[in-house]
Design a protein around this motif. Structure first.
Motif, PDB file in Angstrom:
ATOM      1  N   TYR A  76      28.805  34.610  43.967  1.00 26.08           N
ATOM      2  CA  TYR A  76      30.073  33.674  44.649  1.00 26.08           C
ATOM      3  C   TYR A  76      30.724  34.202  43.670  1.00 26.08           C
ATOM      4  O   TYR A  76      32.700  34.255  43.822  1.00 26.08           O
ATOM      5  N   GLN A  77      30.978  34.355  42.514  1.00 26.36           N
ATOM      6  CA  GLN A  77      31.757  34.318  41.049  1.00 26.36           C
ATOM      7  C   GLN A  77      32.455  35.130  41.893  1.00 26.36           C
ATOM      8  O   GLN A  77      33.745  35.596  41.138  1.00 26.36           O
ATOM      9  N   ARG A  78      32.069  36.534  41.959  1.00 27.20           N
ATOM     10  CA  ARG A  78      32.647  37.868  42.703  1.00 27.20           C
ATOM     11  C   ARG A  78      33.390  37.265  43.358  1.00 27.20           C
ATOM     12  O   ARG A  78      34.830  38.309  44.027  1.00 27.20           O
ATOM     13  N   MET A  79      32.941  37.072  45.130  1.00 24.04           N
ATOM     14  CA  MET A  79      33.940  36.421  45.651  1.00 24.04           C
ATOM     15  C   MET A  79      35.149  35.863  45.561  1.00 24.04           C
ATOM     16  O   MET A  79      35.988  35.739  45.625  1.00 24.04           O
ATOM     17  N   MET A  80      34.581  34.634  44.180  1.00 22.07           N
ATOM     18  CA  MET A  80      36.116  33.627  43.873  1.00 22.07           C
ATOM     19  C   MET A  80      36.610  34.909  42.885  1.00 22.07           C
ATOM     20  O   MET A  80      38.030  34.082  43.368  1.00 22.07           O
ATOM     21  N   THR A  81      36.956  35.779  42.247  1.00 21.67           N
ATOM     22  CA  THR A  81      37.721  36.130  41.545  1.00 21.67           C
ATOM     23  C   THR A  81      38.523  37.120  42.176  1.00 21.67           C
ATOM     24  O   THR A  81      39.028  37.413  41.502  1.00 21.67           O
ATOM     25  N   ASN A  82      38.053  37.241  43.282  1.00 24.59           N
ATOM     26  CA  ASN A  82      38.291  38.325  44.532  1.00 24.59           C
ATOM     27  C   ASN A  82      39.764  38.173  44.882  1.00 24.59           C
ATOM     28  O   ASN A  82      40.518  38.492  45.588  1.00 24.59           O
ATOM     29  N   ARG A  83      39.508  36.735  44.860  1.00 18.45           N
ATOM     30  CA  ARG A  83      40.649  36.248  45.706  1.00 18.45           C
ATOM     31  C   ARG A  83      41.425  34.843  45.226  1.00 18.45           C
ATOM     32  O   ARG A  83      42.706  34.844  45.162  1.00 18.45           O
ATOM     33  N   TYR A  84      41.241  34.402  43.744  1.00 18.66           N
ATOM     34  CA  TYR A  84      41.988  33.437  43.006  1.00 18.66           C
ATOM     35  C   TYR A  84      42.507  34.524  41.877  1.00 18.66           C
ATOM     36  O   TYR A  84      41.517  34.565  41.053  1.00 18.66           O
ATOM     37  N   ARG A  85      43.503  34.280  41.345  1.00 20.84           N
ATOM     38  CA  ARG A  85      44.030  34.513  39.778  1.00 20.84           C
ATOM     39  C   ARG A  85      43.481  35.788  39.266  1.00 20.84           C
ATOM     40  O   ARG A  85      42.706  35.985  38.417  1.00 20.84           O
ATOM     41  N   THR A  86      43.599  36.580  40.274  1.00 22.00           N
ATOM     42  CA  THR A  86      43.642  38.273  40.477  1.00 22.00           C
ATOM     43  C   THR A  86      43.520  38.708  39.439  1.00 22.00           C
ATOM     44  O   THR A  86      43.381  39.986  38.478  1.00 22.00           O
ATOM     45  N   TYR A  87      44.978  38.957  38.820  1.00 28.80           N
ATOM     46  CA  TYR A  87      45.634  39.237  38.155  1.00 28.80           C
ATOM     47  C   TYR A  87      44.836  39.041  36.705  1.00 28.80           C
ATOM     48  O   TYR A  87      45.242  39.842  35.843  1.00 28.80           O
ATOM     49  N   ARG A  88      44.068  38.068  36.541  1.00 27.89           N
ATOM     50  CA  ARG A  88      43.573  37.969  35.200  1.00 27.89           C
ATOM     51  C   ARG A  88      42.258  38.743  34.890  1.00 27.89           C
ATOM     52  O   ARG A  88      41.396  39.352  35.706  1.00 27.89           O
TER      53      ARG A  88
END
Lengths: 581, 583
Positions: A406-418
């Motif tokens: 789920y972490q990967r799902m979300m980091t691919n979708r939100y604030r991806t520039y970080r």
């Protein structure tokens, strides 16, 4: 299936449109928090990718200097941004981006010093770097005869150096690691020139191929000679066969500050000891319930014997996944995107990978560790015992939802520039869910509790053994013994764990990041959720949409803590402990 | 166009320039033009990645339907946005995202039709898919039943294979490709099941290995049988794909926002070719070859440099072109782009398909090696003579493909979804057109080099349309390139082999996009730069930071032309009486 989620996104978007002034707080979470920092970070990353294409020679002084300039250029750009005018989240971006540039410069300087220490072993390096630079420029044709003669000389030089190296006793582990990287770089440089001219340039094609092949072979032999120093015995701390390099207290503290941990190594060992004691007490309770009295190790043996027969593991993992997901949903702990459940995949781990990964691993799909008919019978038994249902039940959420998948799902979708990823966030968050579920009575039986406690002790142990090793206090063998005695690791698994922990490419903090990150998230939950400031679901949802970063910065955003651009870590997250009931 | 619209357009343009162009302010271009649409597009691409990773069985109805569902979900999401309150750039994003989703659905439906035509040969398909579906969820398996099932299936496939050989079933090359991909999908599904249980499950390990291997190789043989139904290769070894036909061409042009019929486009190409011919004759006369431009062309080809000397030649040409662009103040070139473009030699294997140098992150130089036949070496050197190369170095590097890649990684990165050859190739070609107008060529030889490429791009439209309208064979296309454009025969064959061979679904408009995209750019330049509204530098800097999209939408952003939710392509960019695009 996805429509409901999409609809909520649309509603949020619609709300945003209706409110032309300040967007509602909820909508803020969906998008980029300001323009200037995301743009700067995107450009930094893209520029770095361009530089990586242009400067391909690992460990060359030119490449190092150019990358340093890149970091300094962006520190310069950053200094022109008015920190105080930024939104809270973008102040965090500022602080972290600055921190990373400074850390890169520090590491680059360390690399330079490491290279300079062993230059006498590479008197021919400059000539090879020059040749690659000449070929990259392309404005002139090469003097092929000179190249052939030069390569022939180099071969002689290397032969002499190899003889010298055989009897040398001055090199340490880091020197040997550095030498290996330098040789890889030299071979990259040589190959780049060779592929550019050979076949295309008639003179080069006549002169160079033979000396080139010989030189490359000689360099490979040279690299092998360096490697052999590692296993020669002089550099072994004990009989474990594990070679690494303790980084020392000073470097540990630097690394801890970088990752925003304001404790000393000794304080962290103390914290881990306290957590370990708590685990011991819990293990005793479970052991008594199971009728083993104070002999919790015997109780654990019993748990290990509950493994399912070969072939039965996937169905079991699926059942455990469903149990854990149902629990999280029933308690409404986080918003779960249905797509994440839908696309969560199952794979079997290859026997080769199982050699280094005795337990299942997570991510996009779960990779199940269980024996095959091609493994030794003893290894098969060990694998089945270690992967018994109660042990697996403890970590399926760590590897899947709301953990790594789920972490990967979300980091691919939100604030991806970080690009501030750290194991304190990735592993800390996943472990935090183990803590939380234990506290919420997810384990149904004393066997389940022992399963969860096995992992928890393991994470305490990781803090203790990795710090003691890097402080120079414990040898690898002592670390292995500690894992076997205190956590009841199978010996082979303990050896693999310790070997993996002390490689030169893994950060010395990786193993302690699980427990410390988990404690940080627990501390943050205490501060925000237990105090009644924020519902637990909102807390979890918010963390996930911020993308990865040090947990102290997550806290700064969620608590709107006033920030200074020269922010230094100060959050003593363990002061509010114990966190457990 | 009414005056009001014009004035509005100019105001919007001024606002655009003030707010986004670096020349007018120190402020960098913003990270995103608005929040909601870029975010939605980013979510979509992440979701699609997740779906593609999970549903691995190519051509399976389940995978296709799941993707269609995803597209429809995002159409619904778009529908929930209020188009009218979006700013201009995000209106463009909205229109393009919706257009893409609809096109994806159209292609999925086409795939389904082809699948239905071939699936009658695979009556067992559903059972293969069902087993993979169970395995994906980790279900326990009855190994003996699977072994018997696979064993029976292998027999069934062998029978089907025999029936297939005896039958007079006819397929298009597209259907044969679909059949092969469907079989590959079965093999993916089978292997996924096999690798999940074999070795781990004792009963499965005992039962399944042999039937799995037999079934897998039986399926491979079946796939080979489908290939044997392909039409024979021509004398160049090319098996022709089917033309897509006029209806499909019209749909594709509409998708690319080109409001012309194939016939109109054909006429544009012919007019452009006629102009090139005149210029070619002029250059030929200057060189003393009179009206025999073919001789002049041959003469230029003979100017090639010796083996080993091509890299320094390319570097010299690059420097000439970049100096010219700088001294004419045409565009801002980031120093890092100039610093980091690389140079490599193209491998002999790649040269078989690519006769000329290519660009991108690095320039890949096409020139002979000692391992190639002597004929090939000479053709390669002749085709890569300095005057031909001088014409396209800016196309391949800066401000062409290298700078395009560079900027696309830095600005409006979420728009990678909208990439189109009309922008990628159109922009790169436009620099050839512009540099010609700016008198970059110094000699008649240089002009012939530039005209060779320009005529080649006209020819690409002519042969692509003739082929896809069903009028020409690949052989006729090759002959045309040799006779009318002056290509070396080997180079012409390598040009045709890729796009017109069976076994590809390559975009039929790709070859057409170069010149049309370039003309669109020229039209915009005429409107905005020659019209005095923007300097060259501001015009080019503005466009390259918008990332790839149809030129009509670039124009909508630059001019602020009003856009409605139901916007249809309408920009007639080629009016040779009125516009005089070409000098």
């Amino acid at each position: 299936m996805r429509t409901s989620l999409l609809r909520s996104r649309v509603i949020v978007a619609a709300l945003l449109l209706l409110a032309p002034g300040r967007a509602p707080a909820q909508a803020d979470n969906e998008f980029v928090p300001c323009q200037v920092m995301p743009q700067l970070i995107t450009r930094y990353d893209a520029d770095l990718a361009s530089l990586r294409i242009a400067y391909i020679v690992e460990y060359s002084p030119e490449r190092r200097a150019r990358f340093e300039k890149h970091d300094r250029d962006y520190l310069d750009k950053l200094s022109k941004i008015d920190f105080s005018s930024l939104s809270q989240e973008c102040q965090v971006d500022y602080i972290l981006f600055k921190r990373d540039r400074e850390e890169q410069l520090r590491l680059s300087q360390a690399e330079r010093e490491a290279v300079e220490k062993i230059t006498k072993w590479f008197p021919f390096a400059e000539a090879i770097y020059d040749e690659e630079r000449f070929r990259r420029d392309g404005s002139d044709i090469p003097d092929s005869k000179q190249i052939a003669l030069r390569y022939t000389d180099m071969i002689k030089q290397i032969k002499a150096l190899r003889a010298q190296l055989k009897t040398d006793e001055s090199l340490n582990v880091l020197d040997i690691y550095t030498a290996g990287n330098i040789i890889t770089g030299l071979q990259t440089a040589l190959r780049s020139a060779y592929e550019f001219y050979n076949g295309y340039d008639p003179l080069y094609t006549w002169w160079v191929p033979l000396p080139y092949e010989n030189l490359v072979r000689e360099l490979s032999g040279y690299a092998d000679d360096f490697g052999e120093q590692l296993v020669a015995g002089r550099l072994q701390m004990d009989d474990s066969g594990i070679v690494g390099k303790p980084v020392g207290r000073e470097e540990l503290i630097k690394l801890l500050r970088y990752d925003f941990i304001p404790y000393t190594p000794e304080e962290l060992i103390d914290i881990a000891m306290k957590e370990f004691e708590w685990c011991d007490a819990e293990a005793l309770k479970a052991s008594r319930e199971m009728g083993f009295g104070d002999d919790w190790k015997a109780a654990q043996e019993k748990v290990k014997e509950t493994y399912v027969p070969a072939g039965g593991k996937p169905a079991l993992i699926r059942r455990l996944f469903n149990e854990s997901l149902d629990f999280i949903k029933a308690h409404d702990l986080a918003t779960i995107d249905p797509l994440a459940v839908e696309v969560w995949g199952l794979r079997m781990m290859s026997p080769e990978r199982q050699l280094v990964n005795p337990f299942f691993t997570g991510g996009t799909s779960i990779s199940i560790s269980y024996p095959t008919n091609t493994m030794e019978v003893e290894d098969r038994m060990m694998s089945m015992r270690g992967n018994n249902p109660h042990f697996s039940r403890a970590t399926v959420h760590h590897e899947s939802i709301v953990g790594h998948h789920y972490q990967r799902m979300m980091t691919n979708r939100y604030r991806t520039y970080r690009s501030f990823g750290t194991p304190f966030w990735t592993e800390g968050w996943a472990l935090y869910w183990e803590f939380l579920l234990y506290d919420m009575d997810f384990p149904q039986s004393p066997e389940d509790r022992l399963g969860m406690l096995f992992w928890r002790m393991h994470r305490c142990a990781r803090v203790i053994f990795s710090l003691n090793y890097h402080l120079g206090k414990w040898t690898p063998q002592e670390c292995i013994d500690f894992l076997v005695d205190r956590v009841v690791f199978e010996r082979a698994n303990a050896e693999a764990e310790v070997r993996r922990s002390f490689g030169l490419r893994i950060t010395p903090l990786y193993q302690l990041a699980y427990m410390m990150g988990g404690l940080q998230f627990s501390g943050l939950k205490r501060e925000l959720v237990d105090s009644g400031k924020m519902p637990i679901k909102e807390f979890h949802d918010k963390v996930l949409t911020l993308n990865a970063m040090p947990v102290e910065m997550v806290r700064a955003i969620l608590t709107e803590q006033p920030l200074d651009k020269n922010f230094k870590t100060s959050w003593k997250f363990y002061e509010q402990a114990p966190f457990w009931k | 166009m009414t005056h009001i619209v014009k004035i509005k357009g100019i105001i919007a343009l001024i606002l655009f320039v003030i707010s986004t162009l670096p020349s007018s302010a120190q402020q960098e271009l913003s990270a995103v033009p608005c929040q909601e649409v870029p975010h939605l597009i980013q979510q979509f691409t992440a979701d699609r990645r997740a779906v593609n990773r999970f549903y691995t069985v190519g051509m399976s109805p389940e995978r296709r339907e799941r993707l269609i569902l995803l597209y429809n979900d995002y159409l619904t999401a778009l529908d929930g946005l209020d188009f009218n309150v979006l700013n201009q750039e995000c209106k463009v994003d909205y229109l393009l995202f919706r257009r893409n989703l609809n096109e994806y659905i159209r292609f999925a439906k086409k795939e389904e039709e082809e699948f239905k035509k071939v699936v009658t040969w695979f009556p067992f398909a559903d059972s293969v898919y069902a087993l993979e579906k169970k395995r994906r969820r980790g279900a326990s398996i009855d190994a003996k039943r699977v072994a018997i099932y696979w064993n029976n299936l292998a027999k069934e496939v062998r029978q089907l294979n025999e029936r297939f050989v005896e039958s007079d079933a006819q397929f298009t090359t597209g259907e044969i490709l679909t059949a092969k991909q469907t079989i590959a999908g079965f093999q993916t599904a089978l292997t996924s099941v096999f690798e999940f249980y074999n070795g781990y499950d004792p009963s499965f390990t005992w039962w399944a290995e042999r039937p799995y291997k037999q079934l897998d190789s039986t399926l491979s043989r079946f796939a080979t049988q489908f290939e044997s139904k392909l039409p024979p290769a021509d004398q160049n070894g090319i098996i022709s794909r089917e033309p897509v036909g006029r209806d499909e061409l019209v749909k594709l042009f509409t998708y690319e926002m080109i409001p012309y019929t194939p016939e109109e486009i054909y006429e544009i190409a012919q007019k452009e070719m006629a102009w090139c011919d005149q210029e070619l004759i002029k250059a030929s006369r200057e060189l003393g070859f009179g009206d025999d431009w073919r001789k002049a062309n041959e003469y230029v080809k003979e100017q090639y440099v010796d083996p080993g000397k091509q890299p320094e030649t390319i570097l010299r040409l690059y420097n000439e072109s970049i100096d010219f662009i700088k001294s004419n103040d045409l565009i801002t070139i980031p120093p890092l782009a100039e610093e980091t473009w690389g140079m490599i030699m193209m491998t002999p294997q790649r040269q078989r398909y690519t006769a000329f140098f290519t660009g991108g992150w690095e320039i890949s130089i096409s020139y002979p090696t000692n391992t190639m036949d002597i004929d090939q070496r000479l053709m390669s050197m002749r085709g890569n003579n300095p005057h031909f190369s001088r014409a396209t170095v800016h196309h391949e590097l800066i401000p062409g493909h290298n700078l395009q890649f560079f900027m696309r990684d830095r600005y409006r990165t979420y728009r990678s979804e909208f990439s189109t050859p009309f922008w990628m190739e159109g922009w790169a070609l436009y620099w050839e057109l512009l540099l010609w107008d700016k008198k970059f060529p110094q000699t008649p030889e240089d002009r012939i080099g530039m005209l060779f490429w320009r005529r080649h791009r006209c020819a690409r439209i002519i042969f692509s349309l003739n082929f896809h309208l069903g009028k020409w064979t690949p052989q006729q296309c090759i002959d045309y390139l040799v006779d009318e454009v002056g290509h070396e025969r080997e180079n012409a064959i390598s040009e045709i082999r890729g796009p017109l061979s069976a076994g590809t679904r390559g975009a039929p408009l790709y070859q057409i996009a170069y010149l049309l995209g370039g003309i669109q750019m020229m039209h915009m330049k005429k409107e905005l730069v020659d019209g005095g509204q923007l300097s060259y530098r501001d015009f080019h800097d503005g466009i390259i930071k918008l990332n790839a999209m149809p030129m009509e939408m670039i124009r909508a952003v630059l001019t602020g032309r009003p856009l409605t939710k139901e916007y249809k392509t309408q920009w007639r960019f080629y009016d040779d009486n009125d516009l005089k695009i070409i000098k």
